[in-house]
Scaffold this motif. Structure first.
Motif, PDB file in Angstrom:
ATOM      1  N   GLU A 280      33.383  31.717  46.035  1.00  0.00           N
ATOM      2  CA  GLU A 280      33.757  32.698  46.203  1.00  0.00           C
ATOM      3  C   GLU A 280      35.907  32.876  45.961  1.00  0.00           C
ATOM      4  O   GLU A 280      36.279  31.421  45.863  1.00  0.00           O
ATOM      5  CB  GLU A 280      34.237  33.609  47.022  1.00  0.00           C
TER       6      GLU A 280
ATOM      7  N   LYS B  78      32.766  40.896  48.215  1.00  0.00           N
ATOM      8  CA  LYS B  78      31.391  39.800  48.266  1.00  0.00           C
ATOM      9  C   LYS B  78      30.225  39.226  47.151  1.00  0.00           C
ATOM     10  O   LYS B  78      30.395  38.610  46.963  1.00  0.00           O
ATOM     11  CB  LYS B  78      31.081  38.965  49.842  1.00  0.00           C
TER      12      LYS B  78
ATOM     13  N   ALA C 164      27.294  29.621  48.277  1.00  0.00           N
ATOM     14  CA  ALA C 164      27.955  30.927  47.858  1.00  0.00           C
ATOM     15  C   ALA C 164      29.446  31.423  48.103  1.00  0.00           C
ATOM     16  O   ALA C 164      30.435  31.513  47.438  1.00  0.00           O
ATOM     17  CB  ALA C 164      27.078  32.376  47.830  1.00  0.00           C
ATOM     18  N   GLN C 165      29.848  30.757  49.362  1.00  0.00           N
ATOM     19  CA  GLN C 165      31.150  30.973  49.450  1.00  0.00           C
ATOM     20  C   GLN C 165      31.770  29.826  49.121  1.00  0.00           C
ATOM     21  O   GLN C 165      33.422  29.980  49.263  1.00  0.00           O
ATOM     22  CB  GLN C 165      30.741  30.776  51.137  1.00  0.00           C
TER      23      GLN C 165
ATOM     24  N   LYS D 181      31.332  37.632  44.536  1.00  0.00           N
ATOM     25  CA  LYS D 181      31.806  36.608  44.517  1.00  0.00           C
ATOM     26  C   LYS D 181      33.571  36.497  44.778  1.00  0.00           C
ATOM     27  O   LYS D 181      33.852  35.190  44.205  1.00  0.00           O
ATOM     28  CB  LYS D 181      31.265  35.476  43.663  1.00  0.00           C
TER      29      LYS D 181
END
Length: 346
Positions: free
Chosen positions: A27, A55, A23-24, A58
């Motif tokens: 981003e 967050k 997920a990070q 994203k």
């Protein structure tokens, strides 16, 4: 055989990578430039960052303090920052004075539906209304939004010529207290509290708010670099969704929101900044016009009138096309940005 084993091991390792890491990695980084220091109103941006609202969309948002709308606009225009917060009049001026610029920032969400610009004086000077300013010494930095828009204010109220004294921002209120100038222009929630910090009681200050004297300019908006907007339209939409969610929390609990500003800048005076935030909400964000138009929106006839007034007052190189400055279509649904139905905690 070894190649097959290696492939299997690689696949197994890849399957063990945590979902959070994936997920990070997905981003979108967003560099955001404020118009001013970390003060009460910056809670509107610091809260969604601290609470993980960006967050959740994203986005990896970094927020930096600023030193004026003009600088924020220039930094967004250059691509040093992707998005920012700046005065609509200053953005219009940039567009009109840089018609051939490769990138001109555009506004996508109105935050201050009414300009917080005001004229402030000490009641003992005898300045009771706009016409009393004629012939007086007014002080402000040369880039101050209230000073730049003063010709519009003067025309609307029949004010004769005034004498301007320039200074750096930290000296503005000090010179008024010392009597070196008769009045100052500035954002209401900034200058009033700065005067109080210098020992002046609020009841001894005469305030002329521009919107209450016939000048209905829009104030600060969220702006975006054109290239970033074209490349990342969904990221911009996500930013505005998170911002609207955060705005509801700020209005519901200003004290808690200021705690997040304090966490970012430990030297601020929390009680004073809470008052500054509440003044900004009351006089710039939750205005009657904002309630009628909808939070984040603008009305094109009003924007067009402002564009004409700014072009005249700022003596821009070209006329201002309001539809080139304001780009609709990125705002969250009205229900998502209905911040005015939120009840503030007492």
């Amino acid at each position: 055989m070894l190649g097959l084993v290696g492939s299997l091991v690689g696949g197994l390792v890849g399957s063990l990578v945590p979902d959070t890491a994936r997920a990070q990695a997905a981003e979108t980084p967003v560099k955001f430039q404020l118009d001013w220091r970390f003060e009460g109103p910056s809670a509107f941006f610091l809260l969604p960052a601290a609470q993980g609202l960006f967050k959740a969309e994203k986005l990896d948002v970094s927020i930096d303090a600023g030193n004026g709308s003009a600088n924020a606009i220039n930094r967004v225009a250059s691509g040093t920052y992707d998005m920012g917060f700046a005065d609509m009049a200053a953005l219009m001026e940039f567009h009109a004075n840089n018609p051939g610029a490769p990138s001109r920032p555009v506004a996508v969400m109105m935050v201050y539906n009414a300009t917080p610009a005001a004229v402030l004086s000490l009641k003992k000077t005898g300045i009771a209304g706009p016409k009393d300013l004629a012939g007086r010494k007014l002080g402000a930095p040369v880039f101050d939004a209230g000073r730049r828009a003063f010709p519009i204010y003067a025309k609307a109220n029949g004010i004769g010529p005034v004498n301007w004294v320039s200074m750096d921002p930290p000296l503005r209120e000090t010179l008024l207290v010392r009597g070196d100038v008769d009045a100052i222009t500035g954002f209401y929630f900034t200058s009033l509290l700065n005067l109080e910090a210098r020992g002046v009681k609020a009841e001894d200050v005469a305030v002329q708010l521009y919107p209450q004297h016939g000048v209905k300019l829009y104030g600060n908006a969220i702006i975006v670099n054109e290239a970033f907007l074209k490349k990342n339209p969904e990221a911009v939409k996500g930013f505005l969704r998170a911002f609207a969610k955060g705005a509801k929390q700020v209005i519901a609990d200003p004290k808690a929101a200021i705690g997040l500003v304090k966490a970012r800048d430990g030297i601020i005076h929390a009680e004073l900044e809470e008052r500054r935030l509440k003044l900004a909400i009351d006089f710039a964000v939750a205005t009657p016009d904002a309630r009628a138009e909808g939070f984040g929106e603008v009305r094109l006839p009003r924007l067009a009138l402002m564009a004409s007034q700014v072009a005249d007052a700022y003596a821009t190189k070209t006329r201002i096309n309001p539809e080139a400055v304001w780009i609709p279509g990125y705002l969250p649904a009205p229900a998502e940005r209905d911040i005015f139905s939120v009840k503030a905690r007492k």
